[in-house]
Design a protein around this motif. Sequence first.
Motif, PDB file in Angstrom:
ATOM      1  N   VAL A  57       0.846  -1.196   0.000  1.00  0.00           N
ATOM      2  CA  VAL A  57       0.000   0.000   0.000  1.00  0.00           C
ATOM      3  C   VAL A  57       0.881   1.246   0.000  1.00  0.00           C
ATOM      4  CG1 VAL A  57      -1.797   1.269   1.246  1.00  0.00           C
ATOM      5  CG2 VAL A  57      -1.832  -1.244   1.213  1.00  0.00           C
ATOM      6  N   LEU A  58       1.875   1.273   0.864  1.00  0.00           N
ATOM      7  CA  LEU A  58       2.763   2.435   0.933  1.00  0.00           C
ATOM      8  C   LEU A  58       3.534   2.623  -0.368  1.00  0.00           C
ATOM      9  CD1 LEU A  58       4.146   1.915   4.545  1.00  0.00           C
ATOM     10  CD2 LEU A  58       2.397   3.565   3.814  1.00  0.00           C
ATOM     11  N   ALA A  59       3.950   1.535  -0.991  1.00  0.00           N
ATOM     12  CA  ALA A  59       4.711   1.619  -2.249  1.00  0.00           C
ATOM     13  C   ALA A  59       3.881   2.275  -3.348  1.00  0.00           C
ATOM     14  CB  ALA A  59       5.175   0.232  -2.679  1.00  0.00           C
ATOM     15  N   ARG A  60       2.586   2.028  -3.363  1.00  0.00           N
ATOM     16  CA  ARG A  60       1.715   2.643  -4.374  1.00  0.00           C
ATOM     17  C   ARG A  60       1.533   4.133  -4.147  1.00  0.00           C
ATOM     18  NH1 ARG A  60      -0.992  -2.357  -3.703  1.00  0.00           N
ATOM     19  NH2 ARG A  60      -2.508  -1.538  -2.213  1.00  0.00           N
ATOM     20  N   ARG A  61       1.845   4.600  -2.950  1.00  0.00           N
ATOM     21  CA  ARG A  61       1.574   5.998  -2.592  1.00  0.00           C
ATOM     22  C   ARG A  61       2.838   6.837  -2.457  1.00  0.00           C
ATOM     23  NH1 ARG A  61      -3.641   7.228  -3.671  1.00  0.00           N
ATOM     24  NH2 ARG A  61      -4.880   5.355  -3.330  1.00  0.00           N
ATOM     25  N   THR A  62       3.922   6.408  -3.095  1.00  0.00           N
ATOM     26  CA  THR A  62       5.150   7.192  -3.136  1.00  0.00           C
ATOM     27  C   THR A  62       5.821   6.985  -4.479  1.00  0.00           C
ATOM     28  OG1 THR A  62       7.304   7.602  -2.115  1.00  0.00           O
ATOM     29  CG2 THR A  62       6.511   5.334  -2.044  1.00  0.00           C
ATOM     30  N   ALA A  63       6.545   7.991  -4.912  1.00  0.00           N
ATOM     31  CA  ALA A  63       7.341   7.879  -6.138  1.00  0.00           C
ATOM     32  C   ALA A  63       8.761   7.433  -5.819  1.00  0.00           C
ATOM     33  CB  ALA A  63       7.357   9.218  -6.880  1.00  0.00           C
ATOM     34  N   THR A  64       9.075   7.281  -4.517  1.00  0.00           N
ATOM     35  CA  THR A  64      10.449   6.969  -4.124  1.00  0.00           C
ATOM     36  C   THR A  64      10.526   5.745  -3.218  1.00  0.00           C
ATOM     37  OG1 THR A  64      10.342   8.543  -2.284  1.00  0.00           O
ATOM     38  CG2 THR A  64      11.211   9.374  -4.382  1.00  0.00           C
ATOM     39  N   TRP A 121      10.080   6.530   6.303  1.00  0.00           N
ATOM     40  CA  TRP A 121       9.459   7.480   5.397  1.00  0.00           C
ATOM     41  C   TRP A 121      10.235   7.487   4.083  1.00  0.00           C
ATOM     42  CZ3 TRP A 121      12.635   8.605   9.394  1.00  0.00           C
ATOM     43  CH2 TRP A 121      13.726   9.425   9.169  1.00  0.00           C
ATOM     44  N   PRO A 122       9.532   7.752   2.962  1.00  0.00           N
ATOM     45  CA  PRO A 122      10.206   7.777   1.670  1.00  0.00           C
ATOM     46  C   PRO A 122      10.881   9.131   1.427  1.00  0.00           C
ATOM     47  CG  PRO A 122       7.887   8.177   1.346  1.00  0.00           C
ATOM     48  CD  PRO A 122       8.087   7.917   2.830  1.00  0.00           C
ATOM     49  N   GLU A 123      11.802   9.153   0.502  1.00  0.00           N
ATOM     50  CA  GLU A 123      12.519  10.388   0.152  1.00  0.00           C
ATOM     51  C   GLU A 123      11.549  11.520  -0.186  1.00  0.00           C
ATOM     52  OE1 GLU A 123      15.751  12.825  -0.343  1.00  0.00           O
ATOM     53  OE2 GLU A 123      15.926  10.718   0.192  1.00  0.00           O
ATOM     54  N   ASP A 124      10.443  11.220  -0.871  1.00  0.00           N
ATOM     55  CA  ASP A 124       9.496  12.272  -1.250  1.00  0.00           C
ATOM     56  C   ASP A 124       8.547  12.673  -0.117  1.00  0.00           C
ATOM     57  OD1 ASP A 124       7.619  10.193  -1.164  1.00  0.00           O
ATOM     58  OD2 ASP A 124       7.196  10.247  -3.319  1.00  0.00           O
ATOM     59  N   ARG A 125       8.693  12.056   1.034  1.00  0.00           N
ATOM     60  CA  ARG A 125       7.905  12.374   2.241  1.00  0.00           C
ATOM     61  C   ARG A 125       6.403  12.265   2.025  1.00  0.00           C
ATOM     62  NH1 ARG A 125      11.430  17.482   4.463  1.00  0.00           N
ATOM     63  NH2 ARG A 125      13.369  16.312   4.639  1.00  0.00           N
ATOM     64  N   ALA A 126       6.006  11.323   1.189  1.00  0.00           N
ATOM     65  CA  ALA A 126       4.591  11.129   0.891  1.00  0.00           C
ATOM     66  C   ALA A 126       3.820  10.576   2.091  1.00  0.00           C
ATOM     67  CB  ALA A 126       4.435  10.194  -0.306  1.00  0.00           C
ATOM     68  N   TRP A 127       4.496   9.930   3.017  1.00  0.00           N
ATOM     69  CA  TRP A 127       3.880   9.342   4.197  1.00  0.00           C
ATOM     70  C   TRP A 127       4.961   9.114   5.248  1.00  0.00           C
ATOM     71  CZ3 TRP A 127       6.763   5.092   4.525  1.00  0.00           C
ATOM     72  CH2 TRP A 127       7.160   4.445   3.353  1.00  0.00           C
ATOM     73  N   CYS A 128       4.545   8.755   6.439  1.00  0.00           N
ATOM     74  CA  CYS A 128       5.486   8.404   7.505  1.00  0.00           C
ATOM     75  C   CYS A 128       4.840   7.325   8.366  1.00  0.00           C
ATOM     76  CB  CYS A 128       5.812   9.619   8.358  1.00  0.00           C
ATOM     77  SG  CYS A 128       7.037   9.282   9.649  1.00  0.00           S
ATOM     78  N   PRO A 144      -5.177  11.622   2.461  1.00  0.00           N
ATOM     79  CA  PRO A 144      -6.475  10.982   2.703  1.00  0.00           C
ATOM     80  C   PRO A 144      -6.660   9.715   1.860  1.00  0.00           C
ATOM     81  CG  PRO A 144      -6.760  13.353   2.520  1.00  0.00           C
ATOM     82  CD  PRO A 144      -5.330  13.042   2.149  1.00  0.00           C
ATOM     83  N   GLU A 145      -6.116   9.703   0.651  1.00  0.00           N
ATOM     84  CA  GLU A 145      -6.235   8.526  -0.209  1.00  0.00           C
ATOM     85  C   GLU A 145      -5.457   7.348   0.361  1.00  0.00           C
ATOM     86  OE1 GLU A 145      -7.059  12.218  -2.288  1.00  0.00           O
ATOM     87  OE2 GLU A 145      -5.219  11.600  -1.306  1.00  0.00           O
ATOM     88  N   LEU A 146      -4.261   7.609   0.885  1.00  0.00           N
ATOM     89  CA  LEU A 146      -3.471   6.546   1.508  1.00  0.00           C
ATOM     90  C   LEU A 146      -4.200   5.991   2.725  1.00  0.00           C
ATOM     91  CD1 LEU A 146      -0.943   4.818   2.136  1.00  0.00           C
ATOM     92  CD2 LEU A 146      -0.062   6.803   3.369  1.00  0.00           C
ATOM     93  N   ILE A 147      -4.687   6.873   3.572  1.00  0.00           N
ATOM     94  CA  ILE A 147      -5.370   6.426   4.790  1.00  0.00           C
ATOM     95  C   ILE A 147      -6.599   5.598   4.430  1.00  0.00           C
ATOM     96  CG2 ILE A 147      -6.510   7.166   6.920  1.00  0.00           C
ATOM     97  CD1 ILE A 147      -3.346   7.586   6.694  1.00  0.00           C
ATOM     98  N   ALA A 148      -7.372   6.021   3.433  1.00  0.00           N
ATOM     99  CA  ALA A 148      -8.544   5.255   3.005  1.00  0.00           C
ATOM    100  C   ALA A 148      -8.135   3.866   2.522  1.00  0.00           C
ATOM    101  CB  ALA A 148      -9.292   6.002   1.905  1.00  0.00           C
ATOM    102  N   GLU A 149      -7.032   3.794   1.784  1.00  0.00           N
ATOM    103  CA  GLU A 149      -6.572   2.493   1.295  1.00  0.00           C
ATOM    104  C   GLU A 149      -6.116   1.593   2.450  1.00  0.00           C
ATOM    105  OE1 GLU A 149      -3.633   0.624  -2.120  1.00  0.00           O
ATOM    106  OE2 GLU A 149      -3.868   2.797  -2.023  1.00  0.00           O
ATOM    107  N   LEU A 150      -5.449   2.167   3.438  1.00  0.00           N
ATOM    108  CA  LEU A 150      -5.016   1.381   4.597  1.00  0.00           C
ATOM    109  C   LEU A 150      -6.212   0.888   5.408  1.00  0.00           C
ATOM    110  CD1 LEU A 150      -1.967   3.480   5.822  1.00  0.00           C
ATOM    111  CD2 LEU A 150      -1.913   1.201   4.775  1.00  0.00           C
TER     112      LEU A 150
END
Length: 168
Positions: A57-64, A121-128, A144-150
């Motif tokens: 899930v986290l991998a889908r929500r970051t470019a890094t 956290w990813p380099e692009d700081r998309a989540w932590c 909000p999209e990441l949280i909904a997916e989780l």
Amino acid sequence: MGAAYGRTPGPRTRWHELIGVDVDDLNGTEPGLPGVWDEPAAEGPTPPDVARALIPVLARRTATAESCWFGLWHGYGRWDFDRFPVFLTPGREEVLLSGALADVVSPVALDEFIELPDLWWPEDRAWCVGGDVDLASTYVGGSPELIAELLAAPGLEAYPVGPHDLVG
């Protein structure tokens, strides 16, 4: 778990409230429930099975996803961390590590009982992602999209929390 006690857990439910004991009584009694649980919820950073469920899930929500940072509590004491940089969080000194998102579970290849990083956290700081040696929960901050997916992800027991909710 909540159903076994006739309770509905929510984002603010703490372990002792769920099982119906006083917060100070957790270590003084053995309130296990046969067929449901034998010991209180483990404290510590994110368990490997939870981390494995979070990774896709986290991998889908970051470019890094191939460039992430990890904070591992310096106080675990299993390794010599002197050659690594450190940073401070409230009450903790964290060793700063880096690698791909999938690397967060790599320590269990060395020792199945080893602790995973407390922070990631990813380099692009998309989540932590955050946990702690003294917490029984893992927290994820993100869009909000990441949280909904989780919240909808199979294999995760997840609840939305806010900035003023108690941690546990």
